[in-house]
Design an enzyme around this catalytic site. Structure first.
Site, PDB file in Angstrom:
ATOM      1  N   SER A 189       0.828  -1.204   0.000  1.00  0.00           N
ATOM      2  CA  SER A 189       0.000   0.000   0.000  1.00  0.00           C
ATOM      3  C   SER A 189       0.867   1.260   0.000  1.00  0.00           C
ATOM      4  O   SER A 189       1.714   1.416  -0.863  1.00  0.00           O
ATOM      5  CB  SER A 189      -0.951  -0.041   1.190  1.00  0.00           C
ATOM      6  OG  SER A 189      -1.923   0.958   1.058  1.00  0.00           O
ATOM      7  N   HIS A 190       0.729   2.106   1.020  1.00  0.00           N
ATOM      8  CA  HIS A 190       1.452   3.375   1.028  1.00  0.00           C
ATOM      9  C   HIS A 190       2.814   3.263   1.706  1.00  0.00           C
ATOM     10  O   HIS A 190       3.543   4.247   1.758  1.00  0.00           O
ATOM     11  CB  HIS A 190       0.611   4.411   1.764  1.00  0.00           C
ATOM     12  CG  HIS A 190       0.249   3.945   3.128  1.00  0.00           C
ATOM     13  ND1 HIS A 190      -0.866   3.174   3.346  1.00  0.00           N
ATOM     14  CD2 HIS A 190       0.876   4.059   4.308  1.00  0.00           C
ATOM     15  CE1 HIS A 190      -0.908   2.855   4.624  1.00  0.00           C
ATOM     16  NE2 HIS A 190       0.136   3.369   5.239  1.00  0.00           N
TER      17      HIS A 190
ATOM     18  N   ASP B 103      -3.127   6.416  -3.061  1.00  0.00           N
ATOM     19  CA  ASP B 103      -1.959   5.841  -2.398  1.00  0.00           C
ATOM     20  C   ASP B 103      -1.230   4.846  -3.301  1.00  0.00           C
ATOM     21  O   ASP B 103      -1.537   4.724  -4.482  1.00  0.00           O
ATOM     22  CB  ASP B 103      -2.356   5.185  -1.076  1.00  0.00           C
ATOM     23  CG  ASP B 103      -3.135   3.897  -1.281  1.00  0.00           C
ATOM     24  OD1 ASP B 103      -3.824   3.791  -2.321  1.00  0.00           O
ATOM     25  OD2 ASP B 103      -3.052   3.002  -0.433  1.00  0.00           O
TER      26      ASP B 103
ATOM     27  N   ASP C 273      -1.179   1.602  -3.858  1.00  0.00           N
ATOM     28  CA  ASP C 273      -1.887   0.591  -4.642  1.00  0.00           C
ATOM     29  C   ASP C 273      -3.245   1.065  -5.126  1.00  0.00           C
ATOM     30  O   ASP C 273      -4.043   0.260  -5.629  1.00  0.00           O
ATOM     31  CB  ASP C 273      -2.014  -0.710  -3.836  1.00  0.00           C
ATOM     32  CG  ASP C 273      -2.796  -0.524  -2.543  1.00  0.00           C
ATOM     33  OD1 ASP C 273      -2.753   0.584  -1.967  1.00  0.00           O
ATOM     34  OD2 ASP C 273      -3.461  -1.477  -2.111  1.00  0.00           O
TER      35      ASP C 273
ATOM     36  N   ASP D  18      -5.977   2.254  -3.630  1.00  0.00           N
ATOM     37  CA  ASP D  18      -7.266   2.040  -2.963  1.00  0.00           C
ATOM     38  C   ASP D  18      -7.664   3.185  -2.026  1.00  0.00           C
ATOM     39  O   ASP D  18      -8.803   3.260  -1.595  1.00  0.00           O
ATOM     40  CB  ASP D  18      -7.328   0.672  -2.255  1.00  0.00           C
ATOM     41  CG  ASP D  18      -6.211   0.460  -1.253  1.00  0.00           C
ATOM     42  OD1 ASP D  18      -5.355   1.359  -1.092  1.00  0.00           O
ATOM     43  OD2 ASP D  18      -6.181  -0.631  -0.644  1.00  0.00           O
ATOM     44  N   ARG D  19      -6.715   4.081  -1.715  1.00  0.00           N
ATOM     45  CA  ARG D  19      -7.077   5.189  -0.823  1.00  0.00           C
ATOM     46  C   ARG D  19      -7.329   6.477  -1.612  1.00  0.00           C
ATOM     47  O   ARG D  19      -6.877   6.599  -2.754  1.00  0.00           O
ATOM     48  CB  ARG D  19      -5.955   5.463   0.173  1.00  0.00           C
ATOM     49  CG  ARG D  19      -5.712   4.316   1.114  1.00  0.00           C
ATOM     50  CD  ARG D  19      -4.728   4.700   2.182  1.00  0.00           C
ATOM     51  NE  ARG D  19      -4.531   3.556   3.058  1.00  0.00           N
ATOM     52  CZ  ARG D  19      -4.145   3.635   4.324  1.00  0.00           C
ATOM     53  NH1 ARG D  19      -3.895   4.812   4.855  1.00  0.00           N
ATOM     54  NH2 ARG D  19      -4.004   2.554   5.053  1.00  0.00           N
TER      55      ARG D  19
ATOM     56  N   LYS E 163     -11.561  -1.054  -1.318  1.00  0.00           N
ATOM     57  CA  LYS E 163     -11.761   0.379  -1.376  1.00  0.00           C
ATOM     58  C   LYS E 163     -11.133   0.883  -2.666  1.00  0.00           C
ATOM     59  O   LYS E 163     -10.274   0.227  -3.241  1.00  0.00           O
ATOM     60  CB  LYS E 163     -11.199   1.061  -0.143  1.00  0.00           C
ATOM     61  CG  LYS E 163      -9.733   0.813   0.146  1.00  0.00           C
ATOM     62  CD  LYS E 163      -9.386   1.425   1.506  1.00  0.00           C
ATOM     63  CE  LYS E 163      -7.910   1.314   1.825  1.00  0.00           C
ATOM     64  NZ  LYS E 163      -7.609   0.127   2.637  1.00  0.00           N
TER      65      LYS E 163
END
Ligand code: VG1
Ligand code: CO
Length: 553
Positions: free
Chosen positions: A123-124, A287, A289, A291-292, A386
């Site tokens: 992710s981030h 972010d 990947d 999703d945010r 998300k």
């Protein structure tokens, strides 16, 4: 009938000895470790074999593979393809260049009726040789594997002695098209196209094009992570936004040395752009990947909890949601703004533990249409993750449809529903014992707190959150500690499940105001009394040795 040649294959399937690993336990969203941990010989292979052993239906079916483009992504994808082939997967679908965002993987699994998918991402979390790497495993509904399955996978990783691999198999990830490894068909696809098509079904593209034509201005920051090519295709090519609307749109293996976490700290420059006199109408970031999401308008930051509530209130205006909402869900620490909208709409609002996987049963059962988390996560029934770009497009569509600004929409919303001031304080890389001592100290006061008064606030409940899934009856315990001051405020404590170093303690603050003259306070001042109260009740400085949190979002 065609005869398959079974002997003398150029890429023999080998069984390779591995030792059991003890640390391959999934957290809030997959398994995250330092890159060097993933680079140990057999480490990733061991984990992947455990997945194939625990999900036998992958054999003979389709598997989707994507990643956020970070360092080690390509090596991990090659290993996953070779192990998938050796474990009898019929078809592997992989994004060109190894790039597919988390929500786009979720969509591809559903679209291609795959039995599952891997997302290689942390992710981030920062990337690069010294950074983090990670893997998520998603099941056939497109959502992340639930705890029962990840526990089984973890148990298997501790028992494995062999993994199967098509040795020497290598796929050209940069060229679209099909090839074969043994009996497995490997399809390298454009990882953007199907996702862009889905967005065109959900949102009013002609109206958004028109918004840009009439001078509407967007700034979208992909933070050198996975959403760059998606933003280029959707905002620039399909919606006609000027190319200058996009910042940092080329994915880099080290994310440009940055921290692609779209929030008030790591995307601070967007706040400055939003506050500039001639600021854009909509400013957003995603972010690592994809999703945010972070949403701002001119002179207005929208907290994730408000974004969920405001989108829920307007979603029926957008093409994919004309039938209205079935229900809303939010994670427990997310502010209760969505609850007000649900009450006004006369639909249920579910409160789930942190982590997107807990929304998936509700989405599958058709009980909710939109859901979100305070950690800059928003999404809907269109996928089972998300979805950062989805949220940006939803806001863009609402602006184009209502003709109002982000700030006007926010102010009208607060006048109607009241405002939830909100902040999260993170204490990173604490010694595990120190973080645990804060949790234990609060638990030790659960009996005495209810009924006590602290300044303006009276405690109505103090407890540990647990969840009973209304769809499958599964239970999740120890999902965070809450001090509730009725409708007026909450303080929540949780230990993170995504860190890779020490323990991260999260403290969440929520204060609700309805009075007309308290709807436009400075958020940090509005929360100051609660923060002071938390210091007293939780003895944070004393127990952690820290004077202040590391990150405030
Ligand atoms: C954090 C967030 C949580 C989110 C998770 C994964 O988990 O708090 O809301 O779902 O990250 O986000 P934790 O356990 O560290 O608080 V991400 O963008 O994977 O993929
Ligand atoms: Co993410």
């Amino acid at each position: 009938m065609r005869c398959k040649r079974r002997t003398q294959t150029p890429m023999p399937i080998r069984e390779i000895a591995t030792k059991p690993y003890l640390d391959q336990k999934f957290g809030t969203a997959g398994l995250r470790k330092k890159v060097v941990v993933f680079q140990q010989p057999h480490y990733l292979e061991n984990l992947l074999q455990a997945v194939f052993d625990c999900v036998p239906e992958l054999a003979g079916q389709t598997l989707v593979i994507g990643g956020d483009g970070r360092y080690h992504n390509r090596d991990a994808i090659q290993a996953a393809i070779a192990i998938a082939a050796a474990n009898g997967v019929a078809r592997v679908i992989v994004g060109q260049g190894g790039i597919v965002s988390t929500p786009a993987v979720s969509h591809l699994i559903r679209l291609r009726q795959a039995a599952g998918g891997f997302v290689f991402s942390a992710s981030h979390n920062p990337a690069g040789p010294d950074g983090d790497f990670g893997i998520k495993f998603n099941i056939g509904n497109g959502g992340q594997a639930g705890e029962a399955l990840t526990d089984a996978i973890h148990a298997r990783t501790k028992a494995l002695s062999l993994y199967r691999i098509a040795e020497g198999a290598r796929v050209d990830l940069d060229r679209r098209g099909s090839s074969r490894i043994e009996a497995t068909e490997v399809e390298v696809i454009d990882g953007i196209a199907d996702y862009a098509a889905l967005m065109q079904e959900l949102f009013d593209f002609p109206r958004m094009r028109d918004w840009f034509k009439r001078g509407g201005r967007l700034v979208f920051d992909a933070m050198h992570a996975v959403t760059g090519p998606y933003a280029q295709r959707i905002f620039v090519e399909l919606l006609g936004a000027p190319a200058s609307s996009l910042l940092n749109a080329t994915p880099l293996e080290d994310f440009g040395g940055g921290h692609p976490d779209p929030n008030l700290i790591y995307a601070r420059h967007l706040v400055e752009l939003a506050n500039a006199e001639d600021g854009a109408d909509l400013l957003a970031a995603s972010d690592g990947d994809g999703d945010r999401n972070m949403i701002l308008g001119r002179q207005q930051f929208i907290t994730p909890g408000d974004s969920l509530a405001m989108l829920a209130a307007h979603l029926h205006l957008l093409p994919g949601y004309r039938e209205g909402l079935k229900g809303i869900a939010r994670s427990m620490p997310t502010c209760r703004a969505a609850d007000k909208v649900a009450a006004a709409l006369g639909i249920p609002c579910h409160e789930t533990p942190t982590g997107w996987k807990f929304f998936c049963n509700l989405l599958d059962a058709g009980q909710i249409t939109i859901c979100g988390e305070e950690s800059f996560g928003t999404g809907s029934s269109h996928v089972r993750e998300k979805d950062g770009l989805w949220a940006v497009l939803a806001w863009l569509n609402v602006l184009a449809t209502t003709g109002q600004s982000v700030r006007q929409l926010a102010q009208a919303h607060w006048r109607r529903h009241g405002r939830h001031y909100y902040a999260r304080h993170d204490y990173d890389e604490l010694p595990t014992a120190a973080a645990q001592s804060v949790m234990d100290a609060l638990k030790g006061r659960f009996a005495e707190l209810p009924g006590s008064r602290h300044g303006d606030y009276g405690v109505t409940a103090a407890d540990e959150f647990g969840y009973l899934d209304p769809v499958d009856g599964s239970q999740a315990s120890a999902q965070g500690l809450r001090i509730v001051f009725g409708d007026a405020a909450r303080i929540i404590l949780r230990l993170s499940g995504t860190g890779t170093k020490g323990a991260t303690l999260r403290v969440y603050f929520e204060r609700y105001e309805q009075a007309e003259d308290r709807l436009d306070l400075d958020p940090s001042q509005a929360l100051a009394p609660l923060v002071a109260l938390a210091e007293q009740l939780l003895r944070l400085a004393e127990l952690t040795g820290r004077k202040a949190p590391d990150v405030i979002t």
